[in-house]
Design an enzyme around this catalytic site. Structure first.
Site, PDB file in Angstrom:
ATOM      1  N   GLY A   1     -30.161 -30.833  58.227  1.00  0.00           N
ATOM      2  CA  GLY A   1     -30.318 -29.577  57.503  1.00  0.00           C
ATOM      3  C   GLY A   1     -31.373 -28.702  58.139  1.00  0.00           C
ATOM      4  O   GLY A   1     -31.180 -27.492  58.324  1.00  0.00           O
TER       5      GLY A   1
ATOM      6  N   TYR B   1     -20.963 -43.990  47.445  1.00  0.00           N
ATOM      7  CA  TYR B   1     -21.183 -43.005  48.508  1.00  0.00           C
ATOM      8  C   TYR B   1     -19.856 -42.584  49.130  1.00  0.00           C
ATOM      9  O   TYR B   1     -19.617 -41.395  49.340  1.00  0.00           O
ATOM     10  CB  TYR B   1     -22.102 -43.602  49.575  1.00  0.00           C
ATOM     11  CG  TYR B   1     -22.294 -42.706  50.773  1.00  0.00           C
ATOM     12  CD1 TYR B   1     -23.087 -41.564  50.692  1.00  0.00           C
ATOM     13  CD2 TYR B   1     -21.678 -42.996  51.994  1.00  0.00           C
ATOM     14  CE1 TYR B   1     -23.262 -40.731  51.793  1.00  0.00           C
ATOM     15  CE2 TYR B   1     -21.850 -42.169  53.095  1.00  0.00           C
ATOM     16  CZ  TYR B   1     -22.639 -41.040  52.989  1.00  0.00           C
ATOM     17  OH  TYR B   1     -22.799 -40.220  54.077  1.00  0.00           O
TER      18      TYR B   1
END
Length: 372
Positions: free
Chosen positions: A92, A240
């Site tokens: 990110g 997940y």
């Protein structure tokens, strides 16, 4: 003990007394066993040494292969606005750095504002004149998401790039503020709501793009509609994988609903990256440490996100999945349109997620949610 051997024709029976022989290890035997074990250890050590030597000799080639694809676009983003979730670390932060270096105004949406500011300071130091700012966003809290969206729509006139990057992986069973299982709540539901609230601005800013960070793990996921929040049973790995499959299905269904709007959406697999994502799994952290040579750096992992956000050749491409800056395989369960629509409808049916009014108001501006 006396044993009698039966008689045969012409041979008399014979009684034999004696006892069963037992094997008693001698010092010679023990010495031989010890020597064998030492030999095996030497062979294993030599084998590991050979492997280490080969890895060292071919490390440049291994690293080049592990790095994967590179975004080679030289596109500038002057005057463009980009929003990136989870931009305080890992891929990110690298995505934010890349877009800022191209001239974009980058808004870093972070749960930890202090870490976000540290990342923003680093980006400003590395990119002269970088336009980066940090805003608080907790994807595990729908009130935080709504507050973020309201302020964003109040203060920002355009949104050209939305990168749904933030995520968690293999954490112990936990719930979000609203009672959702943490993986599906943060990785999918939080981004679903954020995108939903900002879609009108994205349309008004078109051409615009949405990038959804998924994973190769979607291949091993299934949407458990009967127990979406793992209340019946819980496995962190499967939770997940389910959330990453949800990302792929969300991308597919959103692309269908945005057809003709000049807003595109694509999902990406960043690769196996050295990042903080593995902090909840000690075993995986150790495994990643051992095989670190084969992992991508955060910068390498960010390449596909950047590619999908800026590449000129993707201007009209939507609803696809990418890895290493190229189209990637999608599992059959990720291509199922019926499942994608059912998942979308189930999100809208979440009472704590979408008790939304059609209008909300703030100073001098009336914003309407555009239902997709």
């Amino acid at each position: 003990m006396k044993t009698t051997i039966p008689s045969f024709p012409g041979i008399p029976a014979v009684a034999v007394s004696g006892r069963m022989n037992t094997f008693t290890p001698t010092e010679t035997h023990r010495s031989e066993a010890g020597s064998f074990m030492m030999l095996m250890l030497v062979v294993i050590a030599a084998g590991l040494g050979v492997v280490a030597l080969i890895l060292r000799l071919f490390s440049p080639q291994i690293r080049k292969y592990a790095a994967g694809g590179v975004c080679r676009s030289t596109a500038r983003l002057d005057g463009k606005v980009a929003l990136i979730t989870g931009a305080n670390s890992g891929i990110g932060k690298e995505t934010a750095l890349d877009l800022a270096s191209r001239g974009a105004r980058v808004i870093m949406a972070c749960r930890d504002v202090e870490k976000g500011e540290e990342a923003a300071t680093e980006i400003r130091a590395r990119v002269g004149g970088a336009k980066v700012e940090v805003r608080e966003l907790d994807l595990a809290d729908t009130c935080s998401i709504r507050a973020f969206a309201q302020r964003f729509l109040q203060e920002v006139d355009h949104l050209h790039i939305l990168v749904n990057n933030a995520g968690i992986m293999m954490c112990p069973y936990m719930k979000t503020v609203d009672g959702f299982e943490m993986h599906i709540g943060v990785n999918h539901l939080g981004h679903f709501l954020l995108t939903y609230l900002l879609i009108g601005l994205l349309k008004r800013s078109a051409p615009s793009r949405i990038v959804v960070v998924s994973s190769l793990a979607h291949n091993f996921g299934w949407i458990r509609f009967h127990d979406l929040h793992s209340q019946g049973s819980y496995n962190s790995g499967l939770a997940y994988c389910q959330s990453k499959l949800a990302n792929v299905l969300f991308t597919r269904e959103l692309a269908r609903r945005l057809h003709g709007s000049n807003v595109t959406v694509n999902s990406v697999h960043p690769g196996t990256v050295r990042s903080e994502l593995m902090r909840h799994s000690t075993a995986m952290s150790l495994l990643f440490a051992v095989f670190s040579m084969f992992l991508k750096t955060p910068k390498e992992g960010a390449q596909t996100s950047v590619y999908c956000a800026i590449a000129e050749e993707l201007q009209s491409i939507s609803g696809k999945h990418f890895s290493d800056c190229a189209p990637a395989f999608v599992a059959p369960q990720g291509r199922n349109e019926e499942t994608a629509r059912k998942l979308w409808d189930s999100m809208l049916a979440q009472p704590t997620l979408f008790f939304l009014p059609v209008f909300f108001y703030h100073a001098n501006v009336t914003c309407k949610y555009e239902f997709l």
